[in-house]
Design a protein around this motif. Sequence first.
Motif, PDB file in Angstrom:
ATOM      1  N   LEU A  98       0.839  -1.179   0.000  1.00  0.00           N
ATOM      2  CA  LEU A  98       0.000   0.000   0.000  1.00  0.00           C
ATOM      3  C   LEU A  98       0.884   1.242   0.000  1.00  0.00           C
ATOM      4  CD1 LEU A  98      -3.074   0.708   0.143  1.00  0.00           C
ATOM      5  CD2 LEU A  98      -2.753   1.019   2.624  1.00  0.00           C
ATOM      6  N   VAL A  99       0.668   2.156  -0.974  1.00  0.00           N
ATOM      7  CA  VAL A  99       1.432   3.384  -1.084  1.00  0.00           C
ATOM      8  C   VAL A  99       0.477   4.563  -1.157  1.00  0.00           C
ATOM      9  CG1 VAL A  99       3.409   2.281  -2.225  1.00  0.00           C
ATOM     10  CG2 VAL A  99       1.533   3.225  -3.594  1.00  0.00           C
ATOM     11  N   LYS A 100       1.035   5.748  -0.934  1.00  0.00           N
ATOM     12  CA  LYS A 100       0.248   6.969  -0.895  1.00  0.00           C
ATOM     13  C   LYS A 100       0.613   7.842  -2.087  1.00  0.00           C
ATOM     14  CE  LYS A 100      -0.644  10.993   2.047  1.00  0.00           C
ATOM     15  NZ  LYS A 100      -0.303  11.663   3.335  1.00  0.00           N
ATOM     16  N   PHE A 101      -0.397   8.279  -2.852  1.00  0.00           N
ATOM     17  CA  PHE A 101      -0.226   9.175  -3.997  1.00  0.00           C
ATOM     18  C   PHE A 101      -0.738  10.557  -3.596  1.00  0.00           C
ATOM     19  CE2 PHE A 101       0.115   5.163  -6.086  1.00  0.00           C
ATOM     20  CZ  PHE A 101       0.877   5.386  -7.234  1.00  0.00           C
ATOM     21  N   SER A 102       0.061  11.606  -3.930  1.00  0.00           N
ATOM     22  CA  SER A 102      -0.334  12.975  -3.642  1.00  0.00           C
ATOM     23  C   SER A 102       0.033  13.840  -4.846  1.00  0.00           C
ATOM     24  CB  SER A 102       0.376  13.530  -2.396  1.00  0.00           C
ATOM     25  OG  SER A 102       0.122  12.713  -1.278  1.00  0.00           O
ATOM     26  N   SER A 103      -0.895  14.708  -5.244  1.00  0.00           N
ATOM     27  CA  SER A 103      -0.607  15.637  -6.335  1.00  0.00           C
ATOM     28  C   SER A 103       0.398  16.677  -5.850  1.00  0.00           C
ATOM     29  CB  SER A 103      -1.899  16.306  -6.814  1.00  0.00           C
ATOM     30  OG  SER A 103      -2.471  17.063  -5.767  1.00  0.00           O
ATOM     31  N   ILE A 104       1.291  17.104  -6.749  1.00  0.00           N
ATOM     32  CA  ILE A 104       2.355  18.038  -6.387  1.00  0.00           C
ATOM     33  C   ILE A 104       2.710  18.889  -7.589  1.00  0.00           C
ATOM     34  CG2 ILE A 104       4.256  16.501  -6.978  1.00  0.00           C
ATOM     35  CD1 ILE A 104       5.744  17.505  -4.497  1.00  0.00           C
ATOM     36  N   SER A 105       3.251  20.064  -7.317  1.00  0.00           N
ATOM     37  CA  SER A 105       3.738  20.956  -8.375  1.00  0.00           C
ATOM     38  C   SER A 105       5.243  21.135  -8.180  1.00  0.00           C
ATOM     39  CB  SER A 105       3.028  22.317  -8.288  1.00  0.00           C
ATOM     40  OG  SER A 105       3.539  23.188  -9.271  1.00  0.00           O
ATOM     41  N   LEU A 106       6.029  20.861  -9.222  1.00  0.00           N
ATOM     42  CA  LEU A 106       7.494  20.915  -9.163  1.00  0.00           C
ATOM     43  C   LEU A 106       8.013  22.020 -10.066  1.00  0.00           C
ATOM     44  CD1 LEU A 106       8.345  17.088  -9.344  1.00  0.00           C
ATOM     45  CD2 LEU A 106       8.217  18.536  -7.298  1.00  0.00           C
ATOM     46  N   SER A 107       9.135  22.594  -9.674  1.00  0.00           N
ATOM     47  CA  SER A 107       9.792  23.615 -10.489  1.00  0.00           C
ATOM     48  C   SER A 107      10.590  22.954 -11.610  1.00  0.00           C
ATOM     49  CB  SER A 107      10.708  24.479  -9.615  1.00  0.00           C
ATOM     50  OG  SER A 107      11.676  23.667  -8.954  1.00  0.00           O
ATOM     51  N   LYS A 108      10.853  23.708 -12.661  1.00  0.00           N
ATOM     52  CA  LYS A 108      11.587  23.180 -13.798  1.00  0.00           C
ATOM     53  C   LYS A 108      13.077  23.063 -13.459  1.00  0.00           C
ATOM     54  CE  LYS A 108       8.451  24.785 -17.396  1.00  0.00           C
ATOM     55  NZ  LYS A 108       8.316  25.529 -18.674  1.00  0.00           N
ATOM     56  N   GLY A 109      13.655  21.951 -13.870  1.00  0.00           N
ATOM     57  CA  GLY A 109      15.051  21.698 -13.548  1.00  0.00           C
ATOM     58  C   GLY A 109      16.002  22.490 -14.425  1.00  0.00           C
ATOM     59  N   THR A 110      17.095  22.918 -13.810  1.00  0.00           N
ATOM     60  CA  THR A 110      18.138  23.652 -14.536  1.00  0.00           C
ATOM     61  C   THR A 110      19.469  22.886 -14.578  1.00  0.00           C
ATOM     62  OG1 THR A 110      18.753  24.830 -12.505  1.00  0.00           O
ATOM     63  CG2 THR A 110      17.123  25.877 -13.951  1.00  0.00           C
ATOM     64  N   TYR A 111      19.652  21.951 -13.644  1.00  0.00           N
ATOM     65  CA  TYR A 111      20.918  21.209 -13.587  1.00  0.00           C
ATOM     66  C   TYR A 111      20.652  19.825 -13.017  1.00  0.00           C
ATOM     67  CZ  TYR A 111      25.569  19.730 -12.059  1.00  0.00           C
ATOM     68  OH  TYR A 111      26.716  19.024 -11.859  1.00  0.00           O
ATOM     69  N   VAL A 112      21.247  18.817 -13.673  1.00  0.00           N
ATOM     70  CA  VAL A 112      21.119  17.430 -13.222  1.00  0.00           C
ATOM     71  C   VAL A 112      22.480  16.763 -13.349  1.00  0.00           C
ATOM     72  CG1 VAL A 112      20.028  15.183 -13.593  1.00  0.00           C
ATOM     73  CG2 VAL A 112      18.696  17.275 -13.905  1.00  0.00           C
ATOM     74  N   LYS A 113      22.875  16.049 -12.307  1.00  0.00           N
ATOM     75  CA  LYS A 113      24.132  15.295 -12.324  1.00  0.00           C
ATOM     76  C   LYS A 113      23.812  13.813 -12.257  1.00  0.00           C
ATOM     77  CE  LYS A 113      28.735  15.144 -10.232  1.00  0.00           C
ATOM     78  NZ  LYS A 113      29.615  15.695  -9.165  1.00  0.00           N
ATOM     79  N   LEU A 114      24.346  13.069 -13.237  1.00  0.00           N
ATOM     80  CA  LEU A 114      24.044  11.639 -13.374  1.00  0.00           C
ATOM     81  C   LEU A 114      25.305  10.817 -13.143  1.00  0.00           C
ATOM     82  CD1 LEU A 114      21.881  11.840 -16.625  1.00  0.00           C
ATOM     83  CD2 LEU A 114      21.107  12.018 -14.242  1.00  0.00           C
ATOM     84  N   ARG A 115      25.101   9.560 -12.687  1.00  0.00           N
ATOM     85  CA  ARG A 115      26.230   8.660 -12.479  1.00  0.00           C
ATOM     86  C   ARG A 115      25.820   7.250 -12.913  1.00  0.00           C
ATOM     87  NH1 ARG A 115      28.198   8.446  -6.561  1.00  0.00           N
ATOM     88  NH2 ARG A 115      26.116   7.508  -6.324  1.00  0.00           N
ATOM     89  N   PRO A 116      26.393   6.731 -14.007  1.00  0.00           N
ATOM     90  CA  PRO A 116      26.064   5.361 -14.435  1.00  0.00           C
ATOM     91  C   PRO A 116      26.582   4.332 -13.423  1.00  0.00           C
ATOM     92  CG  PRO A 116      27.121   6.624 -16.213  1.00  0.00           C
ATOM     93  CD  PRO A 116      27.298   7.404 -14.958  1.00  0.00           C
TER      94      PRO A 116
END
Length: 341
Positions: A98-116
């Motif tokens: 059982l999980v909980k879903f909630s509506s949300i508003s997020l800001s637009k991303g400007t920077y993302v750092k990824l690591r394979p």
Amino acid sequence: MFRRGGGGGSRFEAQYRVYPVSFIDKTQLENGDKVILPPSALDRLASLRIDYPMLFQICNPKEKKTSHCGVLEFVADEGHAYIPYWMMQNLLLSEGDLVKFSSISLSKGTYVKLRPHTSDFLDISNPKAVLEMTLRNYSCLTKGDAILVNYNNKRYFIDIVETQPGDAVTIIETDCEVDFAPPLDYVEPQKVFPAKGAAAGASGSASAAAAGKASESKEQEEEPQPSFLPFAGQARRLDGKPQSSVSIPIPQKREEAGASSSLGNKSGSSLGKPGSLGKRAAGKLVFGRDSTGKSVDPDLPKPPPLSARHHAAAAAKKPKEEEKPEPSKFQAFSGKSYKMT
């Protein structure tokens, strides 16, 4: 299931039992973060004022894990929700939890750092293009999640190390700067330093080679250079005859001959006296005789007269004149003649 917020705003909240999208034959959803919700969720969302596109926060209350996702369809069974399996792994969920879903508003991303997770992701011919195509299926990114990239029948997991301006951002219709961290299995190559003994041996061999070169250069410098000897060849006559030396006899008087012989027999002659050079005129070079032909030393013999020299030269030329050239064996036009008739 849901509640209204203050100031005329609203927020959707509901709890569902989650299952992988493979249960409804929608395995293509594994390449994104879209979920399937029941039709009742759409009815409630339509009556609320929410931001579009619709974004949801998923929370596992048992493990206190949180992630974010978008919605694709409202066709799930009531009380059920279908989510990608990689998202269930991030939230530490099992089938039917059982999980909980909630509506949300997020800001637009400007920077993302990824690591394979593995270095083989960097072996792709164009990983940037592959990543751009994959992220088109994602609505948002959450710090700490591990998203899935399927390429060439191979699965690559990539960690979201950092996001700006917040821990969760939306990447829909935005220009986002992407940076890569070293893969988890990347091992930095170690620098190999030469051993002290090998370095000493190399320096010794280098010094020995330098000493050998220096000794060779010294030997080359010490070798005697060939000296030039002018007129060191042999004399040849133009007529091809062998060269003969001509001696000119010089007659002497008996008294002078006796004097010369007595000079040779004496142990100390007047030539060796230091006072014999005192009578010579100053400023003139005289080799045994003065400018008049007289001997400075009375003991020296006088030169023969010019007439005697002339007779001696004539006597030397006579043998040459008496020599007659040998007749040539070759005779021109000495053959026989013949007529044509």
